[in-house]
Scaffold this motif. Structure first.
Motif, short mmCIF file in Angstrom:
data_model
loop_
_atom_site.label_atom_id
_atom_site.label_comp_id
_atom_site.label_asym_id
_atom_site.label_seq_id
_atom_site.Cartn_x
_atom_site.Cartn_y
_atom_site.Cartn_z
N LYS A 147 28.47 44.64 24.02
CA LYS A 147 29.21 46.07 24.81
C LYS A 147 29.25 45.35 26.46
O LYS A 147 29.31 46.36 27.18
N GLN A 148 29.49 44.28 26.59
CA GLN A 148 30.00 43.78 27.91
C GLN A 148 31.49 44.19 28.02
O GLN A 148 31.83 44.07 29.32
N ILE A 149 32.29 44.10 26.89
CA ILE A 149 33.63 44.32 27.35
C ILE A 149 34.17 45.26 26.13
O ILE A 149 33.29 45.33 24.89
N SER A 150 35.18 46.14 26.18
CA SER A 150 35.77 46.84 25.51
C SER A 150 36.47 46.16 24.40
O SER A 150 36.91 44.97 24.55
N GLU A 151 36.74 46.77 23.17
CA GLU A 151 37.72 45.96 22.03
C GLU A 151 39.22 45.76 22.86
O GLU A 151 39.86 44.83 22.45
N ASP A 152 39.63 46.81 23.66
CA ASP A 152 41.02 46.60 24.22
C ASP A 152 40.89 45.38 25.17
O ASP A 152 41.81 44.62 25.09
N ASP A 153 39.62 45.24 25.92
CA ASP A 153 39.61 44.01 26.84
C ASP A 153 39.63 42.79 25.97
O ASP A 153 40.10 41.84 26.43
N ARG A 154 39.05 43.06 24.92
CA ARG A 154 38.81 41.53 24.14
C ARG A 154 40.17 41.14 23.51
O ARG A 154 40.72 40.19 23.64
N LYS A 155 40.84 42.32 23.08
CA LYS A 155 42.31 42.09 22.64
C LYS A 155 43.32 41.30 23.63
O LYS A 155 43.87 40.39 23.47
N ARG A 156 43.32 41.96 24.74
CA ARG A 156 44.07 41.81 25.97
C ARG A 156 43.63 40.09 26.44
O ARG A 156 44.73 39.22 26.90
N LEU A 157 42.35 39.79 26.51
CA LEU A 157 41.76 38.60 26.83
C LEU A 157 42.07 37.51 25.87
O LEU A 157 42.41 36.22 26.06
N GLU A 158 42.17 37.92 24.62
CA GLU A 158 42.57 36.96 23.31
C GLU A 158 43.91 36.80 23.48
O GLU A 158 44.28 35.66 23.40
N ASP A 159 44.79 37.78 23.87
CA ASP A 159 46.17 37.17 24.04
C ASP A 159 46.33 36.28 25.28
O ASP A 159 47.12 35.32 25.26
N GLU A 160 45.56 36.66 26.34
CA GLU A 160 45.52 35.58 27.45
C GLU A 160 45.20 34.17 27.10
O GLU A 160 46.05 33.27 27.38
N VAL A 161 44.20 34.09 26.25
CA VAL A 161 43.84 32.65 25.78
C VAL A 161 44.82 32.04 24.96
O VAL A 161 45.16 30.89 25.05
N GLN A 162 45.52 32.92 24.09
CA GLN A 162 46.49 32.37 23.24
C GLN A 162 47.73 31.78 24.01
O GLN A 162 48.25 30.79 23.73
N THR A 163 48.24 32.64 25.15
CA THR A 163 49.30 32.17 25.94
C THR A 163 48.73 30.82 26.76
O THR A 163 49.63 29.94 26.71
N MET A 164 47.55 30.98 27.10
CA MET A 164 47.09 29.71 27.68
C MET A 164 47.31 28.32 26.68
O MET A 164 47.60 27.44 27.09
N THR A 165 46.83 28.81 25.90
CA THR A 165 46.67 27.74 24.53
C THR A 165 48.14 27.33 24.40
O THR A 165 48.60 26.01 24.25
N ASP A 166 49.13 28.00 24.09
CA ASP A 166 50.69 27.54 23.98
C ASP A 166 51.24 26.90 24.99
O ASP A 166 52.01 25.79 24.71
N ARG A 167 50.68 27.38 26.10
CA ARG A 167 51.24 26.57 27.50
C ARG A 167 50.85 25.23 27.32
O ARG A 167 51.47 24.18 27.63
N PHE A 168 49.36 25.06 27.14
CA PHE A 168 48.83 23.59 27.11
C PHE A 168 49.41 22.94 25.84
O PHE A 168 49.85 21.56 26.05
N VAL A 169 49.63 23.59 24.89
CA VAL A 169 50.20 22.44 23.75
C VAL A 169 51.59 22.23 23.83
O VAL A 169 52.23 21.15 23.51
N LYS A 170 52.32 23.15 24.60
CA LYS A 170 53.83 22.72 25.19
C LYS A 170 53.72 21.72 25.99
O LYS A 170 54.37 20.73 26.10
N ASP A 171 52.79 21.50 26.90
CA ASP A 171 52.59 20.25 27.78
C ASP A 171 52.44 19.01 26.92
O ASP A 171 52.62 18.08 27.25
N VAL A 172 51.54 19.09 26.05
CA VAL A 172 51.22 18.22 25.22
C VAL A 172 52.46 17.60 24.34
O VAL A 172 52.55 16.55 24.48
N ASP A 173 52.96 18.39 23.89
CA ASP A 173 54.26 17.97 23.06
C ASP A 173 55.39 17.55 24.17
O ASP A 173 55.95 16.35 23.91
#
Length: 186
Positions: A147-173
């Motif tokens: 209960k430190q973050i809400s479900e909406d916050d979790r989803k928003r932060l997961e999207d943020e993590v996925q965006t970061m992941t995509d950016r770094f994978v693009k750098d690797v490629d």
């Protein structure tokens, strides 16, 4: 102690994977002389194994030649042996305290092997990045469960993590493609 999701830590770890890849790729031989080629070379001097760059200066005076200026004359032969043991396919020519390393032409087969190795390094970096993403996603789920973050916050932060992941994978490629192109170029 339970960890909490930390965006800066996730970004630092993903960036570290890209930096490590770039370091690995710089050691791969291309058609041109590159001082990073000798970074993995270890030399037995003063009764210990030391990196070559701690006993000599490496330079690339010509596109197909490396020059190793050994600081202590007594280390010239150990440096030559260290380079020979490194399996880089280089034959040092001693000229006083300097070793000249002409780079032989890469065969087509060797170029393809090196390009494949670059791809393998890139895949390793992507796996490291995805592992960081997995860890971050697990931390977010734990934070929501506590209960430190809400479900909406979790989803928003997961999207943020996925965006970061995509950016770094693009750098690797991008780094991998550039290195493969450099290796395969005649």
């Amino acid at each position: 102690m339970a960890q909490k999701y930390d965006k800066a830590d996730v970004e630092r770890r993903m960036s570290g994977a890209v930096d490590s890849l770039k370091s690995d790729l710089s050691g791969l031989r291309t058609g041109r002389a590159n001082v990073a080629l000798l970074d993995p070379v270890m030399v037995e001097v003063y009764g210990a194994l030391m990196p070559l760059n701690q006993v000599a200066t490496v330079s690339a005076p010509e596109p197909r030649m490396l020059s190793v200026q050994v600081w202590d004359r007594s280390n010239v032969i150990p440096v030559e042996k260290g380079i020979a043991r490194s399996n880089l396919g280089l034959n040092p020519m001693i000229d006083g305290q300097t070793l000249r390393l002409p780079l032989p032409d890469l065969t087509e087969e060797r170029r393809k092997e090196l390009a494949k190795l670059a791809g393998k390094y890139a895949e390793g970096a992507k796996i490291a990045i995805r592992n960081v993403r997995r860890d971050a996603m697990e931390l977010l789920k734990e934070d929501e469960k506590k209960k430190q973050i809400s479900e909406d916050d979790r989803k928003r932060l997961e999207d943020e993590v996925q965006t970061m992941t995509d950016r770094f994978v693009k750098d690797v490629d991008a780094a991998s493609e550039a290195k493969e192109k450099e290796i395969l170029q005649r």
